[in-house]
Design an enzyme around this catalytic site. Structure first.
Site, PDB file in Angstrom:
ATOM      1  N   GLU A  95       0.828  -1.041  -0.018  1.00  0.00           N
ATOM      2  CA  GLU A  95       0.032   0.081  -0.009  1.00  0.00           C
ATOM      3  C   GLU A  95       0.889   1.292  -0.065  1.00  0.00           C
ATOM      4  O   GLU A  95       1.897   1.535   0.594  1.00  0.00           O
ATOM      5  CB  GLU A  95      -0.885   0.051   1.352  1.00  0.00           C
ATOM      6  CG  GLU A  95      -1.841  -1.016   1.390  1.00  0.00           C
ATOM      7  CD  GLU A  95      -2.608  -1.136   2.656  1.00  0.00           C
ATOM      8  OE1 GLU A  95      -2.856  -0.225   3.317  1.00  0.00           O
ATOM      9  OE2 GLU A  95      -2.831  -2.361   3.039  1.00  0.00           O
ATOM     10  N   CYS A 108       3.384   8.477   1.290  1.00  0.00           N
ATOM     11  CA  CYS A 108       3.681   7.501   2.406  1.00  0.00           C
ATOM     12  C   CYS A 108       3.855   6.285   1.579  1.00  0.00           C
ATOM     13  O   CYS A 108       3.061   5.489   1.150  1.00  0.00           O
ATOM     14  CB  CYS A 108       2.635   7.260   3.439  1.00  0.00           C
ATOM     15  SG  CYS A 108       2.977   6.140   4.607  1.00  0.00           S
ATOM     16  N   CYS A 115       5.501  -7.502   8.060  1.00  0.00           N
ATOM     17  CA  CYS A 115       6.800  -6.820   8.695  1.00  0.00           C
ATOM     18  C   CYS A 115       6.811  -7.930   9.819  1.00  0.00           C
ATOM     19  O   CYS A 115       5.863  -8.754  10.233  1.00  0.00           O
ATOM     20  CB  CYS A 115       5.600  -5.452   9.423  1.00  0.00           C
ATOM     21  SG  CYS A 115       7.123  -4.534  10.388  1.00  0.00           S
ATOM     22  N   CYS A 119       4.731  -5.415  16.617  1.00  0.00           N
ATOM     23  CA  CYS A 119       3.835  -4.402  17.340  1.00  0.00           C
ATOM     24  C   CYS A 119       2.379  -4.760  17.399  1.00  0.00           C
ATOM     25  O   CYS A 119       1.566  -5.201  16.489  1.00  0.00           O
ATOM     26  CB  CYS A 119       3.932  -3.074  16.710  1.00  0.00           C
ATOM     27  SG  CYS A 119       5.806  -2.591  16.467  1.00  0.00           S
ATOM     28  N   CYS A 122      -0.568  -3.168  15.467  1.00  0.00           N
ATOM     29  CA  CYS A 122      -0.532  -2.842  14.043  1.00  0.00           C
ATOM     30  C   CYS A 122      -0.884  -3.892  13.018  1.00  0.00           C
ATOM     31  O   CYS A 122      -0.820  -5.019  13.489  1.00  0.00           O
ATOM     32  CB  CYS A 122       1.238  -2.671  13.665  1.00  0.00           C
ATOM     33  SG  CYS A 122       1.470  -2.046  12.200  1.00  0.00           S
ATOM     34  N   GLU A 163       8.999  -2.377   8.221  1.00  0.00           N
ATOM     35  CA  GLU A 163      10.197  -1.597   8.938  1.00  0.00           C
ATOM     36  C   GLU A 163      11.370  -1.342   8.163  1.00  0.00           C
ATOM     37  O   GLU A 163      12.187  -2.046   7.598  1.00  0.00           O
ATOM     38  CB  GLU A 163      10.602  -2.522  10.316  1.00  0.00           C
ATOM     39  CG  GLU A 163      11.868  -2.069  10.969  1.00  0.00           C
ATOM     40  CD  GLU A 163      11.731  -0.559  11.531  1.00  0.00           C
ATOM     41  OE1 GLU A 163      10.807  -0.090  12.028  1.00  0.00           O
ATOM     42  OE2 GLU A 163      12.881   0.235  11.079  1.00  0.00           O
ATOM     43  N   SER A 217       9.032   5.603  16.298  1.00  0.00           N
ATOM     44  CA  SER A 217       7.631   5.011  16.944  1.00  0.00           C
ATOM     45  C   SER A 217       8.021   4.664  18.366  1.00  0.00           C
ATOM     46  O   SER A 217       8.562   3.527  18.747  1.00  0.00           O
ATOM     47  CB  SER A 217       7.317   3.676  16.232  1.00  0.00           C
ATOM     48  OG  SER A 217       6.910   4.174  15.049  1.00  0.00           O
ATOM     49  N   LEU A 218       7.742   5.593  19.321  1.00  0.00           N
ATOM     50  CA  LEU A 218       7.949   5.161  20.824  1.00  0.00           C
ATOM     51  C   LEU A 218       6.927   4.764  21.637  1.00  0.00           C
ATOM     52  O   LEU A 218       6.710   3.610  21.969  1.00  0.00           O
ATOM     53  CB  LEU A 218       8.411   6.554  21.483  1.00  0.00           C
ATOM     54  CG  LEU A 218       8.983   6.584  22.855  1.00  0.00           C
ATOM     55  CD1 LEU A 218      10.346   5.827  22.741  1.00  0.00           C
ATOM     56  CD2 LEU A 218       9.340   7.805  23.326  1.00  0.00           C
ATOM     57  N   HIS A 219       5.604   5.389  21.417  1.00  0.00           N
ATOM     58  CA  HIS A 219       4.230   4.618  21.738  1.00  0.00           C
ATOM     59  C   HIS A 219       4.503   4.488  23.298  1.00  0.00           C
ATOM     60  O   HIS A 219       3.177   3.912  23.991  1.00  0.00           O
ATOM     61  CB  HIS A 219       4.034   3.539  20.998  1.00  0.00           C
ATOM     62  CG  HIS A 219       4.023   3.741  19.660  1.00  0.00           C
ATOM     63  ND1 HIS A 219       3.349   4.958  19.081  1.00  0.00           N
ATOM     64  CD2 HIS A 219       4.421   2.740  18.516  1.00  0.00           C
ATOM     65  CE1 HIS A 219       3.353   4.768  17.723  1.00  0.00           C
ATOM     66  NE2 HIS A 219       3.955   3.569  17.518  1.00  0.00           N
ATOM     67  N   ASN A 301      -5.542   3.699  15.484  1.00  0.00           N
ATOM     68  CA  ASN A 301      -6.567   3.089  14.775  1.00  0.00           C
ATOM     69  C   ASN A 301      -6.920   1.810  15.069  1.00  0.00           C
ATOM     70  O   ASN A 301      -6.228   0.927  15.153  1.00  0.00           O
ATOM     71  CB  ASN A 301      -5.908   3.196  13.182  1.00  0.00           C
ATOM     72  CG  ASN A 301      -5.778   4.463  12.445  1.00  0.00           C
ATOM     73  OD1 ASN A 301      -6.682   5.327  12.479  1.00  0.00           O
ATOM     74  ND2 ASN A 301      -4.510   4.967  12.000  1.00  0.00           N
ATOM     75  N   CYS A 344      -1.865   2.479   7.131  1.00  0.00           N
ATOM     76  CA  CYS A 344      -1.402   1.362   6.247  1.00  0.00           C
ATOM     77  C   CYS A 344      -1.480  -0.099   6.931  1.00  0.00           C
ATOM     78  O   CYS A 344      -1.688  -0.158   7.971  1.00  0.00           O
ATOM     79  CB  CYS A 344       0.269   1.692   5.915  1.00  0.00           C
ATOM     80  SG  CYS A 344       0.230   2.425   4.437  1.00  0.00           S
TER      81      CYS A 344
HETATM   82  N1  SAH Z   1       7.808   0.136  11.072  1.00  0.00           N
HETATM   83  C1  SAH Z   1       8.122   1.746  11.139  1.00  0.00           C
HETATM   84  C2  SAH Z   1       7.260   2.414  10.101  1.00  0.00           C
HETATM   85  C3  SAH Z   1       5.706   1.947   9.709  1.00  0.00           C
HETATM   86  S1  SAH Z   1       4.327   2.127  10.839  1.00  0.00           S
HETATM   87  C4  SAH Z   1       7.671   2.013  12.654  1.00  0.00           C
HETATM   88  O1  SAH Z   1       7.396   1.319  13.471  1.00  0.00           O
HETATM   89  O2  SAH Z   1       7.917   3.256  12.734  1.00  0.00           O
HETATM   90  C5  SAH Z   1       4.204   3.811  10.823  1.00  0.00           C
HETATM   91  C6  SAH Z   1       3.496   4.396  11.954  1.00  0.00           C
HETATM   92  O3  SAH Z   1       2.280   4.061  12.324  1.00  0.00           O
HETATM   93  C7  SAH Z   1       4.335   3.949  13.365  1.00  0.00           C
HETATM   94  O4  SAH Z   1       4.657   4.842  14.330  1.00  0.00           O
HETATM   95  C8  SAH Z   1       3.376   2.732  13.796  1.00  0.00           C
HETATM   96  O5  SAH Z   1       3.724   2.566  15.390  1.00  0.00           O
HETATM   97  C9  SAH Z   1       2.037   3.439  13.705  1.00  0.00           C
HETATM   98  N2  SAH Z   1       1.002   2.371  13.755  1.00  0.00           N
HETATM   99  C10 SAH Z   1       1.072   1.419  13.498  1.00  0.00           C
HETATM  100  N3  SAH Z   1      -0.167   0.799  13.476  1.00  0.00           N
HETATM  101  C11 SAH Z   1      -1.026   1.568  14.127  1.00  0.00           C
HETATM  102  C12 SAH Z   1      -2.339   1.835  14.390  1.00  0.00           C
HETATM  103  N4  SAH Z   1      -3.055   0.743  14.480  1.00  0.00           N
HETATM  104  N5  SAH Z   1      -2.824   2.907  14.842  1.00  0.00           N
HETATM  105  C13 SAH Z   1      -1.917   4.136  14.794  1.00  0.00           C
HETATM  106  N6  SAH Z   1      -0.616   4.048  14.721  1.00  0.00           N
HETATM  107  C14 SAH Z   1      -0.248   2.854  14.129  1.00  0.00           C
END
Ligand code: SAH
Length: 365
Positions: A95, A108, A115, A119, A122, A163, A217-219, A301, A344
């Site tokens: 995508e 994007c 992947c 996570c 995701c 990633e 991507s810290l979260h 999301n 995505c």
């Molecule tokens: N692998 C890379 C890039 C891909 S994801 C990374 O981890 O940064 C791009 C961003 O979307 C990342 O910050 C990821 O953590 C976030 N992401 C993934 N799934 C998500 C979701 N369901 N809701 C919000 N953000 C999400």
């Protein structure tokens, strides 16, 4: 070097590599720039009209121009965001999302099919890694979307499926190809790379001294919470990741972005906002001078398989406000394309699920 079904993947080659390819078939060097510039405009061998038919046939015997096909295209009625499902030569799909911003058109792109990072929130990682994308396939997303839209794309974010630092060599090659003035000419200042935090690769990237923006991507603000949603945190702890960010800034002078996905009841309380501010300040600055960072807050999301719920707007705004009062620059990510599943991973999932149920139906018959 880069092969597809035993043939050379021309679009993954830079101009000197194309010159070598041509030398091997007894052709002059200057043809390399011609072929390069056609390919980067999305033209396949058949369309390269300033090359003789014989030359095109000789090249076609040994090489391919690997461009994706548009399998599906969704246009948001809300903001004009366009989501592409691109088909690859081996039947896989990825995508890409085209977005219009004041500072220019942005795409994007995906970096892998699936992947490996796991996570928990995701959609892209469900089903794991299928394969890494070739440099031509990273580039092909930009070329194909630009051609289809008929508008120049000036910015790239690597935030799609996969990633990027797990596909390090191909990504670095892509950065080189996409910046070539004979091709798309998108310089690294116009490119952001998002990573879940592969510390060794962040250090390698820093050494290249490119001007790309690093997005982390810290979260989460503590190791326990982060490990519970991001397996990569078992390999490198937050403190190690932030150390790498400090080194990246020292090497490149670029502001660093942090993504923080807000999950209701998991990491979105005022206490977590204060913890995030403290973790960033302590981990990044230690005794040294503060440097510019930015926090992007993204209400999660909701993906059917993950069971996480997005935070309400009151909690999100309060989180941002607290970070602001503690001196951390934070914004809530504007959500584009919410009517077209623009996050995505979700469109590819839907396609895989549809294929699965089709197969099951076929088996049932
Ligand atoms: N692998 C890379 C890039 C891909 S994801 C990374 O981890 O940064 C791009 C961003 O979307 C990342 O910050 C990821 O953590 C976030 N992401 C993934 N799934 C998500 C979701 N369901 N809701 C919000 N953000 C999400």
């Amino acid at each position: 070097m880069y092969k597809i079904n035993g043939k050379t993947d021309l679009l993954s080659l830079d101009i000197p590599e194309l010159e070598n390819f041509l030398a091997d078939i007894g052709e002059p060097k200057y043809r390399a720039k011609q072929i390069f510039s056609w390919m980067h405009r999305g033209v396949g061998l058949d369309g390269m009209t300033n090359l003789s038919k014989k030359l095109r046939e000789t090249v076609a015997e040994r090489a391919v121009v690997n461009l994706p096909t548009v399998e599906q295209k969704l246009v948001s009625k809300l903001d004009g965001t366009v989501k592409y499902l691109f088909g690859l030569w081996d039947g896989n799909v990825i995508e890409s999302v085209f977005m219009r911003y004041k500072h220019g058109n942005t795409i994007c792109i995906s970096s892998e099919v699936g992947c490996p990072m796991g996570c928990k929130f995701c959609a892209s990682t469900i089903g794991g890694l299928v394969r890494k994308l070739l440099p031509s396939e990273l580039l092909g997303q930009v070329i194909a979307a630009q051609n289809d839209m008929g508008e120049r794309i000036s910015n790239i974010v690597m935030m799609g499926i996969g990633e990027p630092l797990d596909n390090y060599d191909n990504v670095v090659k892509f950065l080189k190809l996409v910046g070539d003035p004979e091709g798309l000419n998108i310089g690294s200042r116009h490119i952001s790379l998002s990573t879940c935090g592969l510390v060794d690769k962040i250090d390698e990237l820093a050494k290249l001294d490119l001007q790309i923006t690093l997005s982390i991507s810290l979260h989460a603000a503590d190791d326990e919470t982060r490990s519970s949603i991001m397996p990569v945190n078992n390999r490198w702890r937050i403190a190690e990741l932030l150390d790498a960010c400090r080194r990246y800034f020292a090497a490149t002078g670029r502001r660093i972005s942090f993504e923080y996905t807000l999950i209701a009841g998991k990491n979105d309380s005022p206490e977590y906002a204060r913890r995030l501010a403290a973790t960033l300040k302590h981990g990044l600055y230690k005794n040294s001078q503060p440097f510019p960072i930015h926090v992007n807050l993204i209400p999660v999301n909701e993906v059917a398989e993950t069971g996480f719920t997005r935070s309400g707007s009151a909690a999100v705004n309060e989180f941002a406000r607290i970070l602001g009062t503690l001196g951390i620059n934070a914004t809530v990510r504007r959500k584009l394309g919410s009517d077209i599943n623009a996050s995505c991973g979700q469109l590819r999932r839907a396609r895989l699920k549809a294929d699965e149920s089709e197969n099951q139906t076929a088996e049932n018959i």
